[in-house]
Write a protein that holds these residues in place. Sequence first.
Motif, short mmCIF file in Angstrom:
data_model
loop_
_atom_site.label_atom_id
_atom_site.label_comp_id
_atom_site.label_asym_id
_atom_site.label_seq_id
_atom_site.Cartn_x
_atom_site.Cartn_y
_atom_site.Cartn_z
N GLU A 184 0.82 -1.19 0.00
CA GLU A 184 0.00 0.00 0.00
C GLU A 184 0.86 1.26 0.00
O GLU A 184 0.54 2.24 -0.64
CB GLU A 184 -0.90 -0.02 1.22
CG GLU A 184 -2.02 0.96 1.12
CD GLU A 184 -2.92 0.82 2.31
OE1 GLU A 184 -3.09 1.79 3.01
OE2 GLU A 184 -3.39 -0.33 2.52
N TYR A 185 1.98 1.18 0.73
CA TYR A 185 2.91 2.31 0.73
C TYR A 185 3.34 2.62 -0.69
O TYR A 185 3.47 3.77 -1.07
CB TYR A 185 4.14 1.99 1.57
CG TYR A 185 3.88 1.92 3.06
CD1 TYR A 185 2.79 2.58 3.62
CD2 TYR A 185 4.72 1.21 3.90
CE1 TYR A 185 2.54 2.53 4.98
CE2 TYR A 185 4.48 1.16 5.26
CZ TYR A 185 3.40 1.82 5.79
OH TYR A 185 3.17 1.77 7.13
N ARG A 186 3.61 1.55 -1.48
CA ARG A 186 4.09 1.79 -2.85
C ARG A 186 3.09 2.59 -3.65
O ARG A 186 3.45 3.34 -4.53
CB ARG A 186 4.35 0.45 -3.55
CG ARG A 186 5.60 -0.16 -3.00
CD ARG A 186 6.38 -0.94 -4.01
NE ARG A 186 7.45 -1.60 -3.28
CZ ARG A 186 7.39 -2.84 -2.84
NH1 ARG A 186 6.33 -3.59 -3.13
NH2 ARG A 186 8.37 -3.35 -2.15
N GLY A 187 1.81 2.40 -3.31
CA GLY A 187 0.77 3.12 -4.04
C GLY A 187 0.99 4.62 -4.01
O GLY A 187 0.61 5.33 -4.93
N PHE A 188 1.61 5.10 -2.91
CA PHE A 188 1.79 6.54 -2.78
C PHE A 188 2.89 7.09 -3.67
O PHE A 188 3.11 8.28 -3.73
CB PHE A 188 2.09 6.90 -1.32
CG PHE A 188 0.90 6.72 -0.44
CD1 PHE A 188 -0.21 7.54 -0.57
CD2 PHE A 188 0.87 5.72 0.52
CE1 PHE A 188 -1.32 7.38 0.24
CE2 PHE A 188 -0.23 5.55 1.33
CZ PHE A 188 -1.33 6.38 1.19
N ASP A 189 3.62 6.18 -4.36
CA ASP A 189 4.68 6.65 -5.23
C ASP A 189 4.15 7.18 -6.56
O ASP A 189 4.87 7.84 -7.30
CB ASP A 189 5.68 5.53 -5.50
CG ASP A 189 6.44 5.17 -4.24
OD1 ASP A 189 6.47 6.02 -3.33
OD2 ASP A 189 6.96 4.05 -4.16
N HIS A 190 2.90 6.88 -6.87
CA HIS A 190 2.36 7.32 -8.16
C HIS A 190 2.11 8.81 -8.18
O HIS A 190 1.66 9.39 -7.20
CB HIS A 190 1.05 6.58 -8.45
CG HIS A 190 1.26 5.14 -8.73
ND1 HIS A 190 1.21 4.59 -9.98
CD2 HIS A 190 1.55 4.12 -7.89
CE1 HIS A 190 1.45 3.30 -9.91
NE2 HIS A 190 1.66 2.99 -8.65
N GLY A 237 8.57 1.49 14.31
CA GLY A 237 7.38 1.23 15.11
C GLY A 237 6.33 2.32 15.12
O GLY A 237 5.43 2.31 15.95
N TYR A 238 6.38 3.27 14.21
CA TYR A 238 5.34 4.28 14.13
C TYR A 238 4.65 4.16 12.78
O TYR A 238 5.14 3.46 11.90
CB TYR A 238 5.92 5.68 14.29
CG TYR A 238 6.67 5.84 15.58
CD1 TYR A 238 6.02 6.27 16.73
CD2 TYR A 238 8.01 5.51 15.65
CE1 TYR A 238 6.69 6.38 17.92
CE2 TYR A 238 8.69 5.63 16.85
CZ TYR A 238 8.04 6.06 17.97
OH TYR A 238 8.70 6.16 19.15
N GLN A 239 3.54 4.84 12.62
CA GLN A 239 2.93 4.87 11.30
C GLN A 239 2.86 6.30 10.81
O GLN A 239 2.51 7.20 11.55
CB GLN A 239 1.50 4.32 11.34
CG GLN A 239 1.45 2.82 11.23
CD GLN A 239 1.28 2.23 12.59
OE1 GLN A 239 0.37 2.60 13.29
NE2 GLN A 239 2.16 1.32 12.96
N ALA A 240 3.24 6.44 9.55
CA ALA A 240 3.12 7.75 8.94
C ALA A 240 2.07 7.66 7.87
O ALA A 240 1.94 6.64 7.20
CB ALA A 240 4.46 8.16 8.31
N GLN A 241 1.27 8.68 7.73
CA GLN A 241 0.37 8.72 6.60
C GLN A 241 0.41 10.11 6.01
O GLN A 241 0.54 11.10 6.73
CB GLN A 241 -1.04 8.34 7.01
CG GLN A 241 -1.46 8.88 8.34
CD GLN A 241 -2.70 8.18 8.83
OE1 GLN A 241 -3.65 8.04 8.10
NE2 GLN A 241 -2.70 7.76 10.08
N PRO A 242 0.31 10.16 4.69
CA PRO A 242 0.32 11.46 4.03
C PRO A 242 -0.79 12.31 4.60
O PRO A 242 -1.91 11.83 4.81
CB PRO A 242 0.04 11.12 2.57
CG PRO A 242 0.49 9.72 2.43
CD PRO A 242 0.22 9.06 3.73
N TYR A 243 -0.47 13.55 4.88
CA TYR A 243 -1.46 14.44 5.48
C TYR A 243 -2.11 15.23 4.37
O TYR A 243 -1.54 16.18 3.84
CB TYR A 243 -0.76 15.35 6.47
CG TYR A 243 -1.71 16.18 7.28
CD1 TYR A 243 -2.62 15.56 8.13
CD2 TYR A 243 -1.70 17.55 7.20
CE1 TYR A 243 -3.49 16.30 8.88
CE2 TYR A 243 -2.57 18.31 7.95
CZ TYR A 243 -3.46 17.67 8.79
OH TYR A 243 -4.32 18.41 9.53
#
Lengths: 60, 792
Positions: free
Chosen positions: B45-51, B129-135
Amino acid sequence: MEIIYLLIPLSIILLGLIIAGFFWAVNSGQFDDLEGPAYRILQDEDELDQQRQSDNKDQQ
Amino acid sequence: MREFCCAGCLAVSETIAGSGLLGYYRQRELPAIKPDDEVASRVDEYRGFDHETVQAGWVKNKDDSCSEANFLITGINCAACVWLIETYLAGIEGIHSAQINFSNNLMKVAWDPQRLKVSGILQAVSRIGYQAQPYTRETRYRLLDEQRGQLLKRIGVSAALGMQIMVISVALYAGDWFGIDAEIATFLKRVGLLLVLPIMIYSARPFFKGAINSLLIGRAGMDVPISFGISLAFLASFWAVVENNGEVYFDSIAMFLFFILGARYIELNTRINGSRAMESLTAALPAIASRLQDDVSEKVPVAELQPGDLVLVNPGSVIPVDGLIVEGLSSFNESLLSGESLPVDKQIGESVIAGSINIGQPVTIRVAQTGEQTVLSSIQQLADNAALDKPRITQFAESIAGWFITAVLLIAFISLLSGLLGGDPDWLSRTIAVLVVSCPCALSLATPLALSAGSSSMVASGLFVARQHALETLARVDHVVFDKTGTLSNGELSLIRVKTLAGLDWEECTAIAAALESQSDHPIARSINLKANNISIPQVIDIHHHAGAGVSGHIDKRSYYMGSAEFLIEQIATLKFESAHLRDSDQLDKIIVFLADQHQLLAAFVFSDEIKPGAFELVDYLHRERIRVTLLSGDRRELVEHVAQQLRIQSFHAECRPREKTEVLEQLIQKGDIVAMVGDGINDAPALSLAHLSIAVARDINLTSVNADMVMMNRHIEEIIPAIVQARRTRRIIRQNVVWAILYNFTAIPLALVGLVPPWLAAIGMSLSSVVVVLNSSRLLKLKAKSATENN
C-alpha cells in the motif's frame, strides 16, 4: 528633559522593529510548536555520537 | 538481550539499536505503543503513494532534488519518540530534513525524489514502530491555525505597545505627584494616543466584531462590555488629548486587552490541539486502492473509485469501500464497525464494509458504495447527530456570565447617568473604573484555564480530553458502564495452553501448527507463530485454507489438519474425540483448536482473550470510591458472566444489540446516575454519545473516538484512575477560581461605583485577579510533574 523628544520617537521606531520581528516569527511558524523545543534541547546530537562511538569501540 | 513480546517489537528495537539511537530508551517517559503487524505489513500500500497522480495534492516539488510534504504520525507518546523519528530519518539516504511538531504530530519532510520515494519514507517510519500517513486534509485546519497566528500577533502588539504605554503612564502618574512640565505631559499623552491606536484598531478588532454580532442577535455577550469599556476609555482619553485637558486611560486599555486576548488564546489552543489529535485517530481508510481493469491491477486514489469498479484487496489491507466479493473467500476483521474482535468469514456474493481489514487471502470486490455513502460514514453521521442531542452540561461560569454582564452594563449606565445628573465631576472616570474593574476576566479564565491545565496534565497518562466538559463530568461520575470486548480484555486471542494428546511433545506440535498457519494472518495463527518464535518450523506444502473452519497441509509427505472439532471430523471420518478433549477445565472464554494427522489427534491448543491486569485495579478502585459499575456486552451470556465474576462486577447485561445498549443507558440516566461509558467499537457510538461522559479506548486507529469526550490513546485502562483523581482536583480548583473571581468582582464593583477606585487601579485590580486565577490553575500542571516522577 528635551532629550525625550528624541528618545521616545527612537523607542517607538525600535518598537516597530520589534513588532515586525514578532510578526515575521509568527508567520514563519516559530510559534507553531510550543512544546517540542523544550525537550529538543535535552536531546541533542551529542548522545547519538557517543552511542555511535561506543558502538565502534565495541566492534574494534 | 531483552525479551520481546512479539517479532514486531523485536524488529523495531533492533532497528533502533542498529542506528545508534538507544538514547531513546533512556529518555522516553512512556513505553512505546506496540507496532501493529497488520499495518506494518502494508508495504504494497505504501508503494501506491509513489504514483504521481496520488501525490498531486500533497507533495510539493520545490525543484528536481527537493520535494516537501507533511505526514501525520501515529504512535507518538512522548518527546523521545519525536527525537527518535527525527534522528532516524535524518540518517536515511535522500532525506534533507524531517521535523515533527510535537503538539500536533505532523511531520514535515524535505527529501530528494531522485534518491528516495514516498514509500521509502513511510516504510522507514514503520521500521521503528510508528505509522506515517500522508497528510492530505490540511485545508481543514489551516483556517484554525491562521486564526491562532493572528491572535498571537494581536497579543504581541498589545503587549509590546502596552509596555511602552505603561512607561508613559508611570511618568504621568509620577508627574501627578511630583509635578511635571505641562508641555512634556502633553507630549507624553500624545505619544500614548499614538501607541494605543494600533491596539484599538488591530488588537481589539475581534471584540468589536463580536460585540456587534451579539448585539445584532440581541444578546449580551462578553464582548459587549469589553468593547463598551475600551471605547469609552478611548474616546474620553482621545478627547482629553485633543482638548489638552483631563485624564487619559491608555494604560488601562492596553493591559485590559492583553489579558483578555491571552485568555482567548489559551482557549483557542486547546480547541485546535483537540481537533488535531482527534484527526489522527480518524484516518482509517486507505487513500490508495488497486483497481482491476482487464485483469491488470492499477493503483488509483480511492476517491476515483466508482460503483461497479473491481478492486483487489490484499491480506492485511483495509477495505476502502463497501462492496460485494466477486472472487475469493477470506476472513475479515470488522472490529472497527462491530467491536467484535474475532474475524468474520465471507465468500463470493457476500458484502464487505469499508474500514474492515482483510486478514485471510486476496479477494476481489465490486464497489457498491464509496465515500459518504458507505456504512462506515453513515454510522459516523449517526453518531454525530446523536452528539448534537446530548444534554448540554452547562458550565457554571458560562451560565452566570450572561446576566452578570447585563448587570454590569446596567450598573455602569446608572453610574453614568447619576454622575451626569448629579453634576459629579468624576463621572467619566468612575464609569470607566466600573467597566474595567468589573471585567469578568478572572471569571471567564477561571474555568477554561483550569480545564486546559487539567487536560494537558492528563495527556501524560495517555488520556486525551476531546470535549471541554469531560473533566467536569468525570469528577461527578457515579456509574461507569463498560463494554467488554476489547475494553476490559486484551481484545486478541493468546495461546495459553498446548495440550498434547498423542505422545509428541508440545514443541513438535507447535512447530507443525506454526507451519500450517504460517501463511495466515488470523489471530489464532499469529498467536501460534508467536509461541513458535524460537522453534524451527518444518517445510510445509499444499497449504489449503478452509474458510472459517481450518487449514490442512503436507509435511514430510504426511497430511496434517488443524481446526475446530467439527472440521476435523468432517475431514477425517475415523477420528475419535473424547469428550474431555472438547472441553477445557475452566473454559467458557476459551477457544480450542485441534491438530491431527490422518490417524489421530495430536494436540489441543487453548486460546483465550484475557482480561487486562489493569481492569482489576480499575474496578477495585471504582468500588472503593462507591462508583457503580455495569458491564454491557454484545457477547455470549456465559462469557460475560464469567468476566463479571472475575472482576466482581454485580450488574451486567449480555448479548446486547446496540439498541439495547442505548436502552440500558437511558434507564440509568433516567434513574439520575451520572454515567460514564467506556467503549471501543463503533457499534457503541450511539450509546457512547448518550452517556454523560464517553471514554473511547482507541485501538490503533478507531472511529468511535471522533465522538467520544475522552480518548484513551493507549490500552492501559487503569489510567482512568489518575484521570478521575485529576478531574476531581480540577473541579476543586475551578471552584476556588470561580469563588475568588466572584468575590473580587462583587467587592470591586461597589468600590468603583462610589468612586474609590481610579481607572488605573481598576486595571491593576482586574489584572491581579486574573493572575491569581492563572497561578491557582497552574497548580494542576505541577501535579502532573509530580505524578510523572511517581510513575518513573
